[in-house]
Write a protein that holds these residues in place. Structure first.
Motif, PDB file in Angstrom:
ATOM      1  N   ARG A  10       0.830  -1.205   0.000  1.00 24.80           N
ATOM      2  CA  ARG A  10       0.000   0.000   0.000  1.00 24.80           C
ATOM      3  C   ARG A  10       0.872   1.266   0.000  1.00 24.80           C
ATOM      4  NH1 ARG A  10      -5.249   0.949   1.791  1.00 24.80           N
ATOM      5  NH2 ARG A  10      -5.366  -1.183   2.596  1.00 24.80           N
ATOM      6  N   LEU A  44       2.315   1.936  -3.395  1.00 26.16           N
ATOM      7  CA  LEU A  44       1.287   2.510  -4.281  1.00 26.16           C
ATOM      8  C   LEU A  44       1.083   3.991  -3.976  1.00 26.16           C
ATOM      9  CD1 LEU A  44      -1.354  -0.380  -4.231  1.00 26.16           C
ATOM     10  CD2 LEU A  44      -0.004   0.351  -6.210  1.00 26.16           C
ATOM     11  N   VAL A  46      -0.962   9.293  -7.446  1.00 23.47           N
ATOM     12  CA  VAL A  46      -1.891   8.481  -6.664  1.00 23.47           C
ATOM     13  C   VAL A  46      -2.322   9.270  -5.435  1.00 23.47           C
ATOM     14  CG1 VAL A  46      -2.198   6.383  -5.300  1.00 23.47           C
ATOM     15  CG2 VAL A  46      -0.930   6.305  -7.452  1.00 23.47           C
ATOM     16  N   VAL A 105      -5.460   4.987  -1.829  1.00 23.79           N
ATOM     17  CA  VAL A 105      -5.452   3.553  -2.142  1.00 23.79           C
ATOM     18  C   VAL A 105      -6.469   2.861  -1.233  1.00 23.79           C
ATOM     19  CG1 VAL A 105      -4.103   1.421  -2.174  1.00 23.79           C
ATOM     20  CG2 VAL A 105      -3.024   3.580  -2.814  1.00 23.79           C
ATOM     21  N   VAL A 111      -7.039  -3.151  -1.085  1.00 26.59           N
ATOM     22  CA  VAL A 111      -5.842  -3.910  -1.472  1.00 26.59           C
ATOM     23  C   VAL A 111      -6.060  -5.358  -1.048  1.00 26.59           C
ATOM     24  CG1 VAL A 111      -3.358  -4.181  -1.203  1.00 26.59           C
ATOM     25  CG2 VAL A 111      -4.378  -1.893  -1.201  1.00 26.59           C
ATOM     26  N   ALA A 170      -5.794  -3.987  -6.394  1.00 28.55           N
ATOM     27  CA  ALA A 170      -5.845  -2.743  -5.617  1.00 28.55           C
ATOM     28  C   ALA A 170      -6.604  -1.666  -6.380  1.00 28.55           C
ATOM     29  CB  ALA A 170      -4.430  -2.260  -5.303  1.00 28.55           C
ATOM     30  N   ILE A 227      -6.740   2.310  -6.899  1.00 24.43           N
ATOM     31  CA  ILE A 227      -5.992   3.539  -6.674  1.00 24.43           C
ATOM     32  C   ILE A 227      -6.866   4.732  -7.061  1.00 24.43           C
ATOM     33  CG2 ILE A 227      -3.756   2.417  -7.029  1.00 24.43           C
ATOM     34  CD1 ILE A 227      -3.643   3.706  -9.801  1.00 24.43           C
ATOM     35  N   THR A 255      -4.801  -3.215 -11.167  1.00 22.35           N
ATOM     36  CA  THR A 255      -5.237  -1.954 -10.582  1.00 22.35           C
ATOM     37  C   THR A 255      -6.586  -1.535 -11.152  1.00 22.35           C
ATOM     38  OG1 THR A 255      -3.975  -0.742 -12.258  1.00 22.35           O
ATOM     39  CG2 THR A 255      -2.907  -1.133 -10.137  1.00 22.35           C
TER      40      THR A 255
END
Length: 316
Positions: free
Chosen positions: A234, A237, A243, A246, A249, A262, A264, A297
Motif C-alpha cells: 500500500r 502505491l 496516486v 489507495v 488492497v 488494488a 488507486i 489496478t
C-alpha cells in the motif's frame, strides 16, 4: 507454521531460474548428507539394537524423499506462464509443501506406532551398544550444520519451500538430540528410554508434517499475505506520483509470489490516458520492490464514493 524470511534484500529480485538453481544446489547437498546419515543410522541401529536410532534413520530417509520433492517442484515452478496457467506454475511449490507435509505426517505416525508396540513388551528391550550414541551425535552435528546452510540459502532467495526443507533438517537435528539423550539413559540402566526417545521423535516428525500440510492447504485456498506486507505494498502505491489514495488492497499467495488487486484514486479531472499511465507506474513500482507476480489496478476518482463492492444491485 510461520517462517521469517529476511527482508533486507527487499529491493533485490530473484528470477525463477535463480531460485531453482539455488534450490537444486542446496538440495543436492542435503541429498548427500541424508544418504550417508540414513545408511549409517539404520545399519548401526540394527546392529546396536537401538529402536530410537533406527527411527532417526527412517526420518533421514524421509528427508531424501522430501529432497526429491523439492527438486521436482523447483523444476516445474520455474516454467513460464501458458494458456492453461496464465499466472505461471508457482503453486507447484505449494503443492510440493503439501506432499512434504503428508510424507512427514505418515512417517511420524509410523514411528509412534512402532514405539508404542515396543513399549508394550519392555522385557524385550535390551541395552544398546555405545557406538549408537556416537552415530546419533554425528547425525546431530551434521543436520544442524545442514539446517544453517539451507536456511541461509532460503532466506537469500526468499523461498518458503526451501525454508520448509531447511526446518525439516532442523527437526532431524532435534530428533537426533532426543535420540542421544535416550541412548545415554538406556546405557545408564534405563532401557525404556530408547523406545521413549523413538516415540518423541515420531511425535516431532508428525507435528511438523501436520503444520507444513495445513499451511499449504491454506495457501492453495488463496490465503492472503500478512498485514505488514500488505501495508508495505500500500505504501509503495501511495508513493507513486499521481496516486491520491489507495483502498481495497487484496492479496493471495501464488507459491512464494503474491497476486495483488488494488484500487488507486487519482484526480477526477485527469484524462483516461493520464489515469492509465499512473496505474502503469504504480504497478511497475510494486512489482519492482515486492515479490509480486501480478498487480491488477482499478482506477477510481479521488474523494468520491466507490460502489464497486456494494451488495445492492442498484448501486451498479
Amino acid at each position: 507454521m510461520n517462517f521469517e524470511i529476511d527482508d533486507d534484500s527487499e529491493h533485490a529480485s530473484h528470477s525463477a531460474a535463480e531460485r531453482a538453481a539455488a534450490a537444486q544446489r542446496s538440495t543436492w547437498v542435503s541429498v548427500g548428507v541424508n544418504v550417508v546419515m540414513a545408511t549409517l543410522q539404520v545399519v548401526v541401529g540394527v546392529l546396536a539394537k537401538s529402536q530410537a536410532l533406527i527411527a532417526d534413520g527412517i526420518h533421514s530417509l524421509s528427508d531424501l524423499v522430501s529432497d526429491f520433492v523439492v527438486l521436482l517442484a523447483s523444476h516445474h515452478s520455474q516454467k513460464d506462464a501458458d494458456e492453461d496457467h496464465p499466472y505461471g506454475h508457482q503453486r507447484f511449490e505449494t503443492a510440493a509443501n503439501l506432499v512434504l507435509g503428508a510424507i512427514l505426517l505418515s512417517v511420524g505416525v509410523g514411528m509412534v506406532w512402532a514405539a508404542l508396540r515396543k513399549l508394550e513388551s519392555p522385557e524385550s528391550i535390551g541395552t544398546v551398544h555405545s557406538i549408537a550414541l556416537w552415530v546419533a551425535l554425528a547425525a546431530l552435528v551434521s543436520k544442524e550444520l545442514l539446517f544453517r546452510y539451507m536456511l541461509g540459502v532460503a532466506k537469500r532467495v526468499k523461498s518458503s519451500l526451501l525454508v520448509a526443507n531447511a526446518w525439516h533438517a532442523r527437526s532431524d537435528a532435534a530428533s537426533s538430540l532426543v535420540v542421544a539423550i535416550g541412548l545415554v539413559g538406556n546405557m545408564a540402566g534405563f532401557p525404556l528410554l530408547d523406545p521413549i526417545a523413538a516415540l518423541i521423535v515420531g511425535f516431532m516428525v508428525g507435528k511438523m508434517g501436520w503444520e507444513f500440510g495445513w499451511d499449504a492447504i491454506h495457501d492453495l485456498m488463496d490465503r492472503a499475505v500478512d498485514e505488514e506486507e500488505v501495508q508495505a505494498i500500500r505504501a509503495t502505491l501511495m508513493a507513486t506520483p499521481g496516486v491520491a489514495g489507495v483502498h481495497d488492497v487484496r492479496t493471495r499467495k501464488m507459491g512464494d509470489m503474491i497476486v495483488v488487486d488494488a484500487h488507486i484514486e487519482v484526480d477526477a479531472t485527469l484524462t483516461v490516458e493520464a489515469g492509465h499511465n499512473i496505474a502503469v507506474a504504480a504497478r511497475a513500482a510494486v512489482m519492482q520492490r515486492h515479490r509480486v507476480l501480478n498487480l491488477m489496478t482499478h482506477v477510481d476518482p479521488a474523494h468520491r464514493p466507490d460502489h464497486d463492492h456494494d451488495a445492492s444491485p442498484a448501486a451498479h
